[in-house]
Design a protein around this motif. Structure first.
Motif: not given
Length: 206
Positions: A136-141, A143-156
């Motif tokens: 449960r925690h692996a899926k939640l966390r 997803a949270q990290v993915r949101d940051v990866v997708v949402g931050h303009p400096d990520v490549r």
């Protein structure tokens, strides 16, 4: 995946406040006993004595010390939190600060007594509740990290899903190991080095 040991299932799920308080006393006492005496010497008799209950009362709640340790690890996982993307500054130029916030979450989540953390990492048996909690925690966390990866303009990065899983595994594994072991390196130095490594990866500098 390791097989589930049915002997780890708690015997009694508290339904009344008094019973829940007794159960928490057992878990709190066990955390102190395991940290002070280690797992091998952390007997149920010592735990019952520390909790100021009879050994018979302890066995009404847990069949053995393995079940107690498994429950302590479940609690450890449930207490941990990661900051969501909606709570972070994702504007250009803030990637390092964003990564630092995530890594600081991981460090804070592992700020238990290092002796107890080491016992949980090295000795905790596998219960079904523990497996469910980890999943449960692996899926939640992730997803949270993915949101940051997708949402931050400096990520490549090439694949946000893979990147999120790699970051979570890298941060959690290294933080577990560092916080549980005797260390000469400061937490601040560890944090800065891990931040630098993850930031370079996300920027595409590696």
């Amino acid at each position: 995946m390791p097989s589930v040991d049915r002997r780890l299932e708690p015997r009694r799920k508290p339904r009344q406040v008094r019973a829940e308080l007794t159960r928490e006393r057992i878990l709190t006492a066990a955390a102190h006993v395991f940290a002070e005496h280690g797992y091998a010497a952390g007997t149920t008799n010592r735990i019952a004595e520390r909790a100021r209950i009879s050994i018979g009362s302890l066995y009404q709640y847990f069949p053995n010390k393995d079940a107690i340790l498994a429950e302590l690890l479940v609690q450890h996982l449930d207490r941990g939190t990661w900051t969501g993307a909606d709570e972070l500054d994702l504007s250009p130029g803030t990637l390092e600060a964003t990564v630092r916030a995530l890594i600081r979450d991981a460090i804070d989540n592992h700020s238990d007594d290092p002796r107890l953390l080491r016992v949980m990492i090295e000795e905790a048996p596998v219960s079904q509740e523990l497996l469910d909690t980890i999943d449960r925690h692996a899926k939640l966390r992730t997803a949270q990290v993915r949101d940051v990866v997708v949402g931050h303009p400096d990520v490549r990065v090439g694949d946000p899903d893979v990147a999120a899983e790699l970051i979570l595994f890298t941060v959690e594994t290294n933080t577990h190991k560092f916080m549980a072991a005797p260390r000469s390196t400061s937490v601040e130095t560890f944090e800065s080095e891990l931040v630098a490594m993850v930031t370079r990866y996300l920027r595409g500098d590696l």
